[in-house]
Design a protein around this motif. Sequence first.
Motif, mmCIF file in Angstrom:
data_model
loop_
_atom_site.group_PDB
_atom_site.id
_atom_site.type_symbol
_atom_site.label_atom_id
_atom_site.label_comp_id
_atom_site.label_asym_id
_atom_site.label_seq_id
_atom_site.Cartn_x
_atom_site.Cartn_y
_atom_site.Cartn_z
ATOM 1 N N TRP A 58 18.500 -6.678 1.672
ATOM 2 C CA TRP A 58 17.850 -5.867 0.726
ATOM 3 C C TRP A 58 16.455 -5.950 1.295
ATOM 4 C CZ3 TRP A 58 18.419 -1.486 -1.878
ATOM 5 C CH2 TRP A 58 19.773 -1.296 -2.510
ATOM 6 N N VAL A 59 15.915 -7.214 1.437
ATOM 7 C CA VAL A 59 14.450 -7.307 2.108
ATOM 8 C C VAL A 59 14.172 -6.798 3.086
ATOM 9 C CG1 VAL A 59 12.867 -9.474 2.371
ATOM 10 C CG2 VAL A 59 14.354 -9.497 0.141
ATOM 11 N N ALA A 60 15.176 -7.066 3.991
ATOM 12 C CA ALA A 60 14.860 -6.434 5.452
ATOM 13 C C ALA A 60 14.926 -4.683 5.453
ATOM 14 C CB ALA A 60 16.156 -6.690 6.350
ATOM 15 N N ALA A 61 15.653 -4.259 4.564
ATOM 16 C CA ALA A 61 15.471 -2.620 4.619
ATOM 17 C C ALA A 61 14.256 -2.324 3.882
ATOM 18 C CB ALA A 61 16.680 -2.301 3.552
ATOM 19 N N ALA A 62 13.926 -3.023 2.981
ATOM 20 C CA ALA A 62 12.728 -2.689 2.320
ATOM 21 C C ALA A 62 11.496 -3.032 3.161
ATOM 22 C CB ALA A 62 12.421 -3.516 0.991
ATOM 23 N N GLY A 63 11.536 -3.891 4.083
ATOM 24 C CA GLY A 63 10.722 -4.123 5.354
ATOM 25 C C GLY A 63 10.603 -3.240 6.086
ATOM 26 N N MET A 64 11.857 -2.580 6.425
ATOM 27 C CA MET A 64 11.846 -1.680 7.522
ATOM 28 C C MET A 64 11.311 -0.206 7.012
ATOM 29 S SD MET A 64 12.364 -0.528 10.523
ATOM 30 C CE MET A 64 12.703 -1.860 11.298
ATOM 31 N N LEU A 65 11.330 0.072 5.801
ATOM 32 C CA LEU A 65 10.918 1.156 5.190
ATOM 33 C C LEU A 65 9.382 1.159 4.796
ATOM 34 C CD1 LEU A 65 13.686 1.874 2.713
ATOM 35 C CD2 LEU A 65 13.198 3.236 4.634
ATOM 36 N N ALA A 66 8.894 -0.157 4.713
ATOM 37 C CA ALA A 66 7.551 -0.229 4.415
ATOM 38 C C ALA A 66 6.770 -0.227 5.731
ATOM 39 C CB ALA A 66 7.181 -1.749 3.738
ATOM 40 N N ALA A 148 13.371 -0.229 16.445
ATOM 41 C CA ALA A 148 12.612 0.341 15.084
ATOM 42 C C ALA A 148 11.323 -0.289 14.935
ATOM 43 C CB ALA A 148 13.509 0.433 13.968
ATOM 44 N N VAL A 149 11.491 -1.761 15.089
ATOM 45 C CA VAL A 149 10.056 -2.514 14.791
ATOM 46 C C VAL A 149 9.194 -2.156 15.680
ATOM 47 C CG1 VAL A 149 9.284 -4.875 14.770
ATOM 48 C CG2 VAL A 149 11.236 -4.263 13.399
ATOM 49 N N ALA A 150 9.782 -2.171 17.151
ATOM 50 C CA ALA A 150 8.726 -1.728 18.169
ATOM 51 C C ALA A 150 8.091 -0.331 18.108
ATOM 52 C CB ALA A 150 9.456 -1.781 19.617
ATOM 53 N N TRP A 151 8.831 0.744 17.495
ATOM 54 C CA TRP A 151 8.384 1.928 17.246
ATOM 55 C C TRP A 151 7.149 1.839 16.053
ATOM 56 C CZ3 TRP A 151 8.046 6.253 19.600
ATOM 57 C CH2 TRP A 151 8.878 6.809 20.587
ATOM 58 N N CYS A 152 7.561 0.862 15.146
ATOM 59 C CA CYS A 152 6.515 1.086 13.808
ATOM 60 C C CYS A 152 5.234 0.112 14.327
ATOM 61 C CB CYS A 152 7.208 0.187 12.856
ATOM 62 S SG CYS A 152 8.522 0.898 12.026
#
Length: 173
Positions: A58-66, A148-152
Amino acid sequence: MDMTEGIVARFRTMAIFRPSVLTGHVLGSMIQTMLSLAVVLVVAVLIGFRPDASPLEWVAAAGMLAAITFAVTWLSVAFGLVTKTVEAASNLPTPLVFLPFLGSGFVPTDSMPAGLRWFAEYQPFTPVIETVRGLLLGTAIGTSGVVAVAWCVGITLVGYLWARRLYNRDPVR
């Protein structure tokens, strides 16, 4: 609107940290978007969505959305600074809204025609969607998380550096 109505001109004459004006807008947008995502999640759970995520997922998903929110917000700030009118500033980021629909959000990319599949697989929202989906549903995410992190990070850097350059260069309109 702040650029055209003179408030930014007043801020520039004050002894404040120059990037604080842009950063304040970004933080305000982040808070608004994260609250909106929380409402969407509550509604999804109420209508039957049952994620299998652990607290860490959940924390990882919230972090990705943030992270994607932060990236798109900085890019939108730059779009707003590059335009001359309030209407153009609100309309320029509109094509970004369509990118999730041209990704793997609704159908697997394997089922798409060749050209659309290529686009869907290499645009920023597909790895974000795949990562969040995998984290919440307990499926493997493979390399989607790293991509995804690289794109962000890339979008954030481009948006931030572009917005900062435009803000520092732009005379008050």
